[in-house]
Motif scaffolding. Structure first.
Motif, PDB file in Angstrom:
ATOM      1  N   TYR A 179       0.837  -1.260  -0.147  1.00  0.00           N
ATOM      2  CA  TYR A 179       0.031  -0.002  -0.041  1.00  0.00           C
ATOM      3  C   TYR A 179       0.888   1.120  -0.126  1.00  0.00           C
ATOM      4  O   TYR A 179       1.415   1.564   0.748  1.00  0.00           O
ATOM      5  N   LYS A 180       0.787   1.901  -1.138  1.00  0.00           N
ATOM      6  CA  LYS A 180       1.685   2.850  -1.335  1.00  0.00           C
ATOM      7  C   LYS A 180       1.865   4.224  -0.397  1.00  0.00           C
ATOM      8  O   LYS A 180       2.813   5.022   0.060  1.00  0.00           O
ATOM      9  N   ASN A 181       0.520   4.258   0.184  1.00  0.00           N
ATOM     10  CA  ASN A 181       0.204   5.152   1.087  1.00  0.00           C
ATOM     11  C   ASN A 181      -0.118   5.085   2.675  1.00  0.00           C
ATOM     12  O   ASN A 181      -0.590   5.687   3.326  1.00  0.00           O
ATOM     13  N   PHE A 182       0.569   3.935   2.762  1.00  0.00           N
ATOM     14  CA  PHE A 182       0.733   3.345   4.268  1.00  0.00           C
ATOM     15  C   PHE A 182       0.802   4.196   5.398  1.00  0.00           C
ATOM     16  O   PHE A 182       2.075   5.025   4.894  1.00  0.00           O
ATOM     17  N   ASP A 183       0.184   4.630   6.124  1.00  0.00           N
ATOM     18  CA  ASP A 183       0.492   5.596   7.171  1.00  0.00           C
ATOM     19  C   ASP A 183       1.381   5.085   8.257  1.00  0.00           C
ATOM     20  O   ASP A 183       0.859   4.659   9.363  1.00  0.00           O
ATOM     21  N   GLU A 184       2.803   4.815   8.384  1.00  0.00           N
ATOM     22  CA  GLU A 184       3.753   4.405   9.166  1.00  0.00           C
ATOM     23  C   GLU A 184       3.535   5.134  10.625  1.00  0.00           C
ATOM     24  O   GLU A 184       3.511   4.262  11.592  1.00  0.00           O
ATOM     25  N   ALA A 185       3.416   6.443  10.598  1.00  0.00           N
ATOM     26  CA  ALA A 185       3.329   7.064  11.671  1.00  0.00           C
ATOM     27  C   ALA A 185       2.301   6.955  12.373  1.00  0.00           C
ATOM     28  O   ALA A 185       2.211   6.695  13.694  1.00  0.00           O
ATOM     29  N   TRP A 186       1.012   7.105  11.830  1.00  0.00           N
ATOM     30  CA  TRP A 186      -0.115   6.628  12.525  1.00  0.00           C
ATOM     31  C   TRP A 186      -0.431   5.291  13.196  1.00  0.00           C
ATOM     32  O   TRP A 186      -0.601   4.884  14.052  1.00  0.00           O
ATOM     33  N   TYR A 187       0.222   4.083  12.395  1.00  0.00           N
ATOM     34  CA  TYR A 187       0.119   2.901  12.797  1.00  0.00           C
ATOM     35  C   TYR A 187       1.120   2.886  14.136  1.00  0.00           C
ATOM     36  O   TYR A 187       0.576   1.790  14.885  1.00  0.00           O
ATOM     37  N   ASP A 188       2.260   3.175  14.130  1.00  0.00           N
ATOM     38  CA  ASP A 188       3.203   2.956  15.311  1.00  0.00           C
ATOM     39  C   ASP A 188       2.433   3.839  16.455  1.00  0.00           C
ATOM     40  O   ASP A 188       2.512   3.114  17.554  1.00  0.00           O
ATOM     41  N   LEU A 189       1.694   4.867  16.239  1.00  0.00           N
ATOM     42  CA  LEU A 189       1.036   5.645  17.258  1.00  0.00           C
ATOM     43  C   LEU A 189      -0.017   4.535  17.971  1.00  0.00           C
ATOM     44  O   LEU A 189      -0.120   4.663  18.974  1.00  0.00           O
ATOM     45  N   GLU A 190      -0.770   4.012  17.050  1.00  0.00           N
ATOM     46  CA  GLU A 190      -1.861   3.371  17.412  1.00  0.00           C
ATOM     47  C   GLU A 190      -1.642   2.008  18.164  1.00  0.00           C
ATOM     48  O   GLU A 190      -2.068   1.609  19.259  1.00  0.00           O
ATOM     49  N   ILE A 191      -0.580   1.378  17.561  1.00  0.00           N
ATOM     50  CA  ILE A 191       0.122   0.288  18.152  1.00  0.00           C
ATOM     51  C   ILE A 191       0.573   0.608  19.456  1.00  0.00           C
ATOM     52  O   ILE A 191       0.408  -0.301  20.633  1.00  0.00           O
ATOM     53  N   LYS A 192       1.242   1.506  19.840  1.00  0.00           N
ATOM     54  CA  LYS A 192       1.670   2.082  21.127  1.00  0.00           C
ATOM     55  C   LYS A 192       0.475   2.510  22.057  1.00  0.00           C
ATOM     56  O   LYS A 192       0.361   1.954  23.184  1.00  0.00           O
ATOM     57  N   ARG A 193      -0.412   3.135  21.438  1.00  0.00           N
ATOM     58  CA  ARG A 193      -1.587   3.634  22.538  1.00  0.00           C
ATOM     59  C   ARG A 193      -2.272   2.387  22.948  1.00  0.00           C
ATOM     60  O   ARG A 193      -2.813   2.620  24.119  1.00  0.00           O
ATOM     61  N   PHE A 194      -2.529   1.404  22.186  1.00  0.00           N
ATOM     62  CA  PHE A 194      -3.324   0.295  22.753  1.00  0.00           C
ATOM     63  C   PHE A 194      -2.500  -0.982  23.248  1.00  0.00           C
ATOM     64  O   PHE A 194      -2.842  -1.718  23.794  1.00  0.00           O
ATOM     65  N   GLY A 195      -1.191  -0.504  23.338  1.00  0.00           N
ATOM     66  CA  GLY A 195      -0.247  -1.416  24.412  1.00  0.00           C
ATOM     67  C   GLY A 195      -0.245  -2.850  23.589  1.00  0.00           C
ATOM     68  O   GLY A 195       0.148  -3.780  24.248  1.00  0.00           O
ATOM     69  N   LEU A 196       0.043  -2.977  22.436  1.00  0.00           N
ATOM     70  CA  LEU A 196       0.127  -3.898  21.607  1.00  0.00           C
ATOM     71  C   LEU A 196       1.750  -4.500  21.353  1.00  0.00           C
ATOM     72  O   LEU A 196       2.601  -3.314  21.265  1.00  0.00           O
ATOM     73  N   ASN A 197       2.066  -5.665  21.680  1.00  0.00           N
ATOM     74  CA  ASN A 197       3.527  -6.079  21.604  1.00  0.00           C
ATOM     75  C   ASN A 197       3.893  -5.908  20.186  1.00  0.00           C
ATOM     76  O   ASN A 197       3.469  -6.843  19.343  1.00  0.00           O
ATOM     77  N   ASN A 198       4.813  -5.059  19.830  1.00  0.00           N
ATOM     78  CA  ASN A 198       5.206  -4.848  18.327  1.00  0.00           C
ATOM     79  C   ASN A 198       6.057  -6.028  17.885  1.00  0.00           C
ATOM     80  O   ASN A 198       6.249  -6.143  16.768  1.00  0.00           O
ATOM     81  N   SER A 199       6.470  -6.833  18.581  1.00  0.00           N
ATOM     82  CA  SER A 199       7.672  -7.966  18.312  1.00  0.00           C
ATOM     83  C   SER A 199       6.782  -9.289  18.588  1.00  0.00           C
ATOM     84  O   SER A 199       7.629 -10.415  18.240  1.00  0.00           O
TER      85      SER A 199
END
Length: 301
Positions: free
Chosen positions: A102-122
């Motif tokens: 997805y050429k317009n993938f919003d990396e910054a928003w994705y990282d923010l939401e993963i962190k906000r909801f406490g999801l384990n990124n690894s």
């Protein structure tokens, strides 16, 4: 931009699952898709987005044939839940994959939401709880920045607080980015708070499109009948959704003048019209099936 589903038909193992499906999805609109278990909702999602090829019909996107235009494929997002190939990857790895797709993938928003909801990124998704997997799928769906997002039971498994935040996320994405969202769900009460209109999938096709405000022929009543037995025309004309003694709550799928005249007659102590919900419309749409089932139960008793 409008997504046009035109005459889509699909057989799986020589069984017709979809037959002559027609509808449109518009930007900035949330649409619900409902149907009984096994009606073909997941197959419809997969066929629209190219996971399956239809036996007949086309998907038009802004006047172009979606299937024949690979450059348009990042405008639709759908990942089948709950088990899919993403289950063996972590959010960190999935981000790398999605940035390519997805050429317009919003990396910054994705990282923010993963962190906000406490999801384990690894951590691999298969090791998430059911609710956390559902939450992640919502996040990655909107991070794709696809113009059309397909969500299959997106609120399933979420607790009340997370569910409210997810619903707000959906509303925000639609409002701020003019995203079109199609949500398949069995929870019609939740859909009532989210969607602009609902598509009913029945008998392999879209049986009706409705919104609460625009279904004047469907009526819901609570009434008390006189005598020992329920008047026959109620079962024949409507779907009884509750009964306690002589007090009945009933939905009429096609309320005509003759029914109103009978309700005003001496067979009833009182009759009160009630607000209609999407769940009521769903029940009314299967009135014949419900009546036949009830007849079978009474015959066996």
């Amino acid at each position: 931009m409008t997504l046009v589903v035109e005459n889509i038909s699909k057989k799986i193992q020589n069984k017709t699952v979809l037959n002559n499906i027609n509808f449109e999805l518009h930007e900035g609109e949330v649409t619900g898709l409902v149907g009984r278990n096994g009606a073909g909702k997941t197959t419809l999602f997969g066929t629209i987005t190219g996971e399956f090829l239809p036996d007949f019909g086309r998907i038009g996107l802004d006047g172009l044939d979606y299937y024949k235009m690979p450059s348009l494929h990042d405008q639709l997002f759908y990942i089948d839940m709950p088990e899919n190939w993403l289950s063996y990857y972590s959010p960190k790895k999935i981000k790398t994959i999605m940035k390519v797709a997805y050429k317009n993938f919003d990396e910054a928003w994705y990282d923010l939401e993963i962190k906000r909801f406490g999801l384990n990124n690894s951590r691999q998704l298969r090791n998430y709880s059911k609710g956390m997997r559902a939450l992640f799928m919502i996040i990655v769906s909107f991070a794709s920045c696809a113009q059309y997002v397909f969500l299959d039971e997106p609120l399933d498994g979420l607790d009340v607080l997370i569910r409210d935040q997810v619903k707000q996320m959906i509303v925000t994405q639609v409002t701020e980015h003019n995203t079109a969202v199609l949500i398949a769900s069995h929870n019609l009460i939740e859909l009532d708070t989210l969607v602009d209109r609902i598509l009913l999938l029945k008998d392999q096709t879209i049986d009706r499109t409705f919104s609460i405000e625009n279904n004047k022929d469907i009526k819901k009543y609570q009434l008390a009948f006189v005598g020992e037995t329920l008047p026959d025309f109620l079962r024949e004309s409507g779907t009884i959704i509750a009964q306690t003694g002589h007090i009945v709550t009933i939905v009429f799928n096609n309320f005509v003048e003759d029914i109103g005249i009978k309700l005003a007659g001496p067979d009833f102590k009182f009759v009160e019209e009630l607000p209609v919900s999407s769940e009521d419309i769903f029940r009314a749409s299967f009135a014949k099936e419900a009546y036949a089932w009830q007849q079978e139960l009474e015959a066996e008793a």
